[in-house]
Design a protein around this motif. Structure first.
Motif, mmCIF file in Angstrom:
data_model
loop_
_atom_site.group_PDB
_atom_site.id
_atom_site.type_symbol
_atom_site.label_atom_id
_atom_site.label_comp_id
_atom_site.label_asym_id
_atom_site.label_seq_id
_atom_site.Cartn_x
_atom_site.Cartn_y
_atom_site.Cartn_z
ATOM 1 N N THR A 14 -25.330 6.075 13.102
ATOM 2 C CA THR A 14 -25.443 7.213 12.183
ATOM 3 C C THR A 14 -24.400 7.139 11.084
ATOM 4 O O THR A 14 -24.698 7.301 9.894
ATOM 5 C CB THR A 14 -25.296 8.530 12.958
ATOM 6 O OG1 THR A 14 -26.328 8.615 13.947
ATOM 7 C CG2 THR A 14 -25.398 9.718 12.019
ATOM 8 N N LEU A 15 -23.130 6.870 11.467
ATOM 9 C CA LEU A 15 -22.061 6.802 10.478
ATOM 10 C C LEU A 15 -22.124 5.539 9.628
ATOM 11 O O LEU A 15 -21.418 5.431 8.629
ATOM 12 C CB LEU A 15 -20.698 6.861 11.179
ATOM 13 C CG LEU A 15 -20.264 8.250 11.637
ATOM 14 C CD1 LEU A 15 -18.942 8.172 12.386
ATOM 15 C CD2 LEU A 15 -20.137 9.199 10.454
ATOM 16 N N ALA A 16 -22.948 4.585 10.001
ATOM 17 C CA ALA A 16 -23.098 3.372 9.194
ATOM 18 C C ALA A 16 -24.267 3.480 8.227
ATOM 19 O O ALA A 16 -24.175 3.018 7.079
ATOM 20 C CB ALA A 16 -23.281 2.159 10.109
ATOM 21 N N VAL A 17 -25.368 4.094 8.658
ATOM 22 C CA VAL A 17 -26.590 4.103 7.851
ATOM 23 C C VAL A 17 -26.592 5.237 6.829
ATOM 24 O O VAL A 17 -26.987 5.042 5.664
ATOM 25 C CB VAL A 17 -27.826 4.189 8.773
ATOM 26 C CG1 VAL A 17 -29.100 4.357 7.950
ATOM 27 C CG2 VAL A 17 -27.925 2.944 9.635
ATOM 28 N N ILE A 18 -26.150 6.443 7.233
ATOM 29 C CA ILE A 18 -26.216 7.592 6.322
ATOM 30 C C ILE A 18 -25.414 7.355 5.042
ATOM 31 O O ILE A 18 -25.900 7.663 3.942
ATOM 32 C CB ILE A 18 -25.744 8.871 7.057
ATOM 33 C CG1 ILE A 18 -26.797 9.296 8.075
ATOM 34 C CG2 ILE A 18 -25.472 9.996 6.073
ATOM 35 C CD1 ILE A 18 -26.462 10.556 8.830
ATOM 36 N N MET A 54 -16.126 8.068 5.110
ATOM 37 C CA MET A 54 -16.970 8.425 6.241
ATOM 38 C C MET A 54 -17.455 7.173 6.971
ATOM 39 O O MET A 54 -17.510 7.135 8.205
ATOM 40 C CB MET A 54 -18.166 9.263 5.762
ATOM 41 C CG MET A 54 -19.037 9.769 6.894
ATOM 42 S SD MET A 54 -20.310 10.927 6.350
ATOM 43 C CE MET A 54 -21.361 9.854 5.389
ATOM 44 N N SER A 55 -17.789 6.122 6.214
ATOM 45 C CA SER A 55 -18.170 4.852 6.847
ATOM 46 C C SER A 55 -17.006 4.264 7.625
ATOM 47 O O SER A 55 -17.177 3.739 8.731
ATOM 48 C CB SER A 55 -18.644 3.856 5.783
ATOM 49 O OG SER A 55 -19.790 4.323 5.118
ATOM 50 N N TRP A 56 -15.813 4.347 7.054
ATOM 51 C CA TRP A 56 -14.628 3.789 7.714
ATOM 52 C C TRP A 56 -14.322 4.524 9.016
ATOM 53 O O TRP A 56 -13.829 3.911 9.984
ATOM 54 C CB TRP A 56 -13.446 3.879 6.749
ATOM 55 C CG TRP A 56 -12.147 3.412 7.304
ATOM 56 C CD1 TRP A 56 -11.856 2.177 7.807
ATOM 57 C CD2 TRP A 56 -10.941 4.179 7.412
ATOM 58 N NE1 TRP A 56 -10.545 2.108 8.196
ATOM 59 C CE2 TRP A 56 -9.951 3.332 7.977
ATOM 60 C CE3 TRP A 56 -10.593 5.479 7.068
ATOM 61 C CZ2 TRP A 56 -8.658 3.764 8.214
ATOM 62 C CZ3 TRP A 56 -9.300 5.902 7.308
ATOM 63 C CH2 TRP A 56 -8.358 5.053 7.872
ATOM 64 N N LEU A 106 -21.397 -3.027 4.383
ATOM 65 C CA LEU A 106 -20.613 -3.899 5.260
ATOM 66 C C LEU A 106 -20.461 -3.287 6.646
ATOM 67 O O LEU A 106 -20.417 -4.015 7.652
ATOM 68 C CB LEU A 106 -19.248 -4.157 4.627
ATOM 69 C CG LEU A 106 -18.323 -5.137 5.350
ATOM 70 C CD1 LEU A 106 -18.941 -6.527 5.397
ATOM 71 C CD2 LEU A 106 -16.972 -5.199 4.656
ATOM 72 N N CYS A 107 -20.385 -1.971 6.721
ATOM 73 C CA CYS A 107 -20.291 -1.305 8.030
ATOM 74 C C CYS A 107 -21.555 -1.516 8.849
ATOM 75 O O CYS A 107 -21.497 -1.681 10.074
ATOM 76 C CB CYS A 107 -20.025 0.186 7.837
ATOM 77 S SG CYS A 107 -18.438 0.564 7.061
ATOM 78 N N VAL A 108 -22.703 -1.517 8.179
ATOM 79 C CA VAL A 108 -23.968 -1.762 8.889
ATOM 80 C C VAL A 108 -24.011 -3.191 9.414
ATOM 81 O O VAL A 108 -24.378 -3.446 10.576
ATOM 82 C CB VAL A 108 -25.160 -1.484 7.952
ATOM 83 C CG1 VAL A 108 -26.481 -1.750 8.662
ATOM 84 C CG2 VAL A 108 -25.114 -0.053 7.439
ATOM 85 N N VAL A 109 -23.623 -4.148 8.573
ATOM 86 C CA VAL A 109 -23.612 -5.547 8.993
ATOM 87 C C VAL A 109 -22.605 -5.762 10.120
ATOM 88 O O VAL A 109 -22.876 -6.502 11.080
ATOM 89 C CB VAL A 109 -23.289 -6.456 7.786
ATOM 90 C CG1 VAL A 109 -23.185 -7.907 8.211
ATOM 91 C CG2 VAL A 109 -24.350 -6.309 6.711
ATOM 92 N N ARG A 158 -11.835 -7.025 19.060
ATOM 93 C CA ARG A 158 -11.063 -7.703 18.015
ATOM 94 C C ARG A 158 -11.680 -7.456 16.646
ATOM 95 O O ARG A 158 -10.975 -7.174 15.672
ATOM 96 C CB ARG A 158 -11.016 -9.190 18.322
ATOM 97 C CG ARG A 158 -9.971 -9.978 17.557
ATOM 98 C CD ARG A 158 -10.035 -11.431 17.972
ATOM 99 N NE ARG A 158 -10.070 -11.575 19.424
ATOM 100 C CZ ARG A 158 -10.480 -12.675 20.050
ATOM 101 N NH1 ARG A 158 -10.895 -13.713 19.341
ATOM 102 N NH2 ARG A 158 -10.476 -12.728 21.359
ATOM 103 N N LEU A 159 -13.012 -7.530 16.576
ATOM 104 C CA LEU A 159 -13.698 -7.279 15.306
ATOM 105 C C LEU A 159 -13.497 -5.846 14.844
ATOM 106 O O LEU A 159 -13.246 -5.586 13.657
ATOM 107 C CB LEU A 159 -15.190 -7.588 15.462
ATOM 108 C CG LEU A 159 -16.071 -7.308 14.244
ATOM 109 C CD1 LEU A 159 -15.656 -8.171 13.059
ATOM 110 C CD2 LEU A 159 -17.542 -7.545 14.574
ATOM 111 N N ASP A 160 -13.575 -4.901 15.765
ATOM 112 C CA ASP A 160 -13.371 -3.495 15.414
ATOM 113 C C ASP A 160 -11.948 -3.247 14.908
ATOM 114 O O ASP A 160 -11.748 -2.505 13.944
ATOM 115 C CB ASP A 160 -13.664 -2.610 16.626
ATOM 116 C CG ASP A 160 -14.891 -1.737 16.418
ATOM 117 O OD1 ASP A 160 -15.618 -1.970 15.433
ATOM 118 O OD2 ASP A 160 -15.134 -0.843 17.236
#
Length: 383
Positions: free
Chosen positions: A150-154, A133-135, A192-195, A352-354
């Motif tokens: 939302t998809l990073a924090v939950i 879900m984070s990915w 890592l998704c949040v960062v 590029r980061l994404d």
């Protein structure tokens, strides 16, 4: 509670039901794949083997038992299983000389393990789905902050809650279990998704600032227009081209190279842009320099698109862009033909980061889990 049977030889067989509470030292390093050993020794305290013989019932114990924390049985419903115990009949000798006596003992070894499907469903599968879900957040438009946050924090909050629930079900131990390491890896990738989005938002702000700088340059170029104002500005830039290191806002208000068509801030912005793009006293702009410097204004073109810009401005392949043509380029700012095979280098830092996270996140997670399982397999392998 028990019963007694007297056979023809006069021996009495007594069957007694005992309810024992036994404490066993457990090792939870391999939780939930741990297999606990619980040794039990039964012996008569008062009577030796001449009075009491301990024998195993006919047929012995030849079945496994599934149970849970409440002690209820039922295969497939509870996480614990007691394997068929190992029974060893022994005779121990105590005393010396005429006081020599033999005592019957029975050693039971209980092996207890957890039902794997229960933990795979409850712990591993759920955690992997949370990481997925984070990915999935990397496939959402990077400017859609509410959805990305939302998809990073939950998932992070969900993994923290899962870790706390596992900690409540296990005794306080001074080491990490296999399940703890797995959940911490999942939590790390979710965090890592949040960062990543925090850094991505910083890149988006920088790109917005670059776009504002480009808008300012285009406004200044439009103020010059065509004719005498443009010629005066070009001559002024050529005159101070060799003094780029000493040119500043303090000197911009004193020189008259630009004439009176531009304000002090406009003069400073125009000279900084031309000095940044050009090289040498005449500020000639090459294709390589334009391709490199346009990135500072969030214009990520391929070398082929930059060559097309030169053609659109009427410049042949062997010539560089003059200063007056560059100012006209800023005023018109033609758009090259979009390309299908744009490389990663010719994209914005945020995109590029994404792309990198989208491609490498899942592979890195699978690799980390594989390494963890390999280390665990090497640790439990017989030496």
């Amino acid at each position: 509670m028990g019963s007694s049977v007297i056979n023809k030889s006069g021996h009495v067989m007594m069957v007694v039901l005992f309810r024992l509470e036994i404490h066993c030292a457990m090792d939870f390093h391999h939780l939930p794949f741990d297999r606990q050993q619980c040794p039990i020794r039964l012996s008569s305290f008062q009577y030796n083997a001449s009075f009491v013989r301990l024998v195993q019932a006919p047929g012995g114990i030849n079945e496994s038992i599934s149970f849970g924390a409440n002690g209820m049985t039922g295969v497939g419903k509870h996480p614990w299983v007691i394997d068929t115990p190992e029974v060893l009949q022994r005779s121990q000798v105590f005393g010396t000389g005429s006081n020599l006596q033999i005592w019957d003992t029975q050693d039971f070894t209980l092996w207890v393990h957890r039902e794997s499907p229960y933990n795979f469903r409850k712990d591993f599968l759920n955690s992997v789905l949370i990481v997925l879900m984070s990915w999935s957040g990397f496939f959402i438009l990077r400017t859609a902050s509410p959805a990305r946050v939302t998809l990073a924090v939950i998932p992070v909050l969900t993994m923290l809650n899962h870790l706390n629930s596992v900690a409540k079900l296990t005794p306080p131990i001074p080491y990490f279990t296999f399940l703890d390491v797995f959940l911490l890896i999942c939590l790390t990738f979710c965090f890592l998704c949040v960062v990543e989005y925090g850094f991505l938002h910083h890149l988006l702000r920088r790109e917005a600032a670059c776009e504002r700088r480009l808008a300012i340059l285009r406004t200044v170029a439009k103020e010059l227009g065509e004719g005498e104002g443009l010629e005066v500005a070009v001559e002024g830039l050529k005159c101070i081209g060799s003094e780029a290191s000493s040119y500043s806002r303090d000197t911009a208000s004193d020189d008259d190279h630009f004439g009176g068509s531009l304000t002090m801030l406009q003069k400073e912005a125009l000279f900084s842009a031309c000095a940044n793009f050009g090289s040498g006293r005449h500020l000639a702009i090459t294709r390589e320099m334009l391709h490199k410097r346009l990135r500072q204004y969030c214009c990520y073109y391929t070398p082929a698109q930059v060559s097309e810009l030169f053609l659109l401005m009427g410049i042949s392949e062997e010539r560089d862009m003059s200063l007056s043509t560059f100012i006209s380029f800023l005023r018109k700012f033609p758009k090259p033909t979009p390309v299908m095979n744009q490389t990663l280098r010719d994209t914005s830092p945020s995109l590029r980061l994404d792309i990198i996270m989208r491609a490498g996140f899942l592979g890195s997670f699978v690799l980390a889990i594989m390494i963890m399982f390999l280390v665990w397999a090497a640790a439990i392998a017989p030496t």
